[in-house]
Scaffold this active site. Structure first.
Site, PDB file in Angstrom:
ATOM      1  N   SER A 136      41.842  46.355  41.132  1.00 43.45           N
ATOM      2  CA  SER A 136      41.054  46.733  42.307  1.00 43.45           C
ATOM      3  C   SER A 136      40.977  48.242  42.532  1.00 43.45           C
ATOM      4  O   SER A 136      40.116  48.720  43.271  1.00 43.45           O
ATOM      5  CB  SER A 136      41.611  46.059  43.568  1.00 43.45           C
ATOM      6  OG  SER A 136      42.883  46.587  43.897  1.00 43.45           O
ATOM      7  N   LYS A 173      44.791  50.656  48.743  1.00 41.35           N
ATOM      8  CA  LYS A 173      43.344  50.762  48.937  1.00 41.35           C
ATOM      9  C   LYS A 173      42.988  52.116  49.567  1.00 41.35           C
ATOM     10  O   LYS A 173      43.823  52.784  50.175  1.00 41.35           O
ATOM     11  CB  LYS A 173      42.833  49.647  49.860  1.00 41.35           C
ATOM     12  CG  LYS A 173      42.947  48.239  49.295  1.00 41.35           C
ATOM     13  CD  LYS A 173      41.975  47.998  48.171  1.00 41.35           C
ATOM     14  CE  LYS A 173      42.014  46.547  47.697  1.00 41.35           C
ATOM     15  NZ  LYS A 173      43.306  46.190  47.083  1.00 41.35           N
TER      16      LYS A 173
END
Length: 217
Positions: A136, A173
């Protein structure tokens, strides 16, 4: 922290061994390999080189593991007086569990060296590595690499953070906040990873800021 340059690692391995007047056989015996393997490593053929082995050789050669791994690229072979003065063995976590982050010793997978002078780190005890699992964030850090994190509960918009969402395992993230919304954005070549948006009814807890990485070339 940059990607490891194996050619430079090999050069420093050879330089350190020769300065200490250690034979190929002695070096190999110390880490449990034959002399031809040591020779290959010194020639930069280190694709399968294990970081714990390099750390053990650094101990045998009496040099800073961070320097031996190719960091401080312009620095000559360090003198005995400053070999280990700036190195800190930073804990590695494979995961950070739900709820309050558990920093217990038994949760540590291992330790990796960082040069606190090179990284301009004031309090190295506030840092840890998190082993990245997944794609990711592969535009910034590869799957299986190590993200260097500084413990904090605040980051600026656009910075990469380690967060817990509703107490689940920590995720890495790109973080931003707009009014009551918290936005966690992947940085991936895989379009299946999508931006996550959370309102005030979802608990999002920042536990660290991404400040560097260690990954294999």
């Amino acid at each position: 922290m940059e990607i490891i340059n194996y050619k430079l690692v090999g050069k420093r391995l050879k330089q350190s061994r020769e300065i200490k007047n250690i034979s190929l056989e002695e070096a190999g015996r110390y880490v449990g390999v034959n002399k031809s393997t040591i020779m290959r490593w010194e020639n930069g053929q280190t694709e399968k080189f294990k970081i714990p082995v390099l750390k053990k050789l650094a101990e045998f050669y009496d040099v800073n593991p961070s320097w031996l791994m190719g960091f401080n690229v312009s620095q000559e072979h360090p003198t005995v007086s400053n070999l280990k003065s700036s190195v800190y063995m930073c804990p590695v976590y494979g995961r950070i569990s739900a709820g309050q982050p558990n920093w217990a010793e038994e949760c540590i997978e291992g330790k990796l060296p960082i040069d606190i002078n090179l990284m301009n780190i004031i309090n190295p005890e506030d840092c840890f590595f998190l082993r990245v699992n997944g794609e990711s964030m592969n535009k910034e850090i590869k799957n299986g690499a190590y993200a260097l994190i500084r413990k904090t509960d605040f980051v600026e918009n656009g910075e990469i953070a380690v967060v817990l969402v509703n107490g689940y395992d920590a995720t890495l993230k790109k973080f931003s906040k707009q009014n009551d919304l918290i936005i966690l954005e992947p940085m991936s070549t895989d379009p299946s990873f999508t931006t996550q948006v959370y309102g005030k009814d979802t608990e999002v807890k920042i536990i660290g800021k991404y400040i560097g990485k260690m990954e294999m070339k």
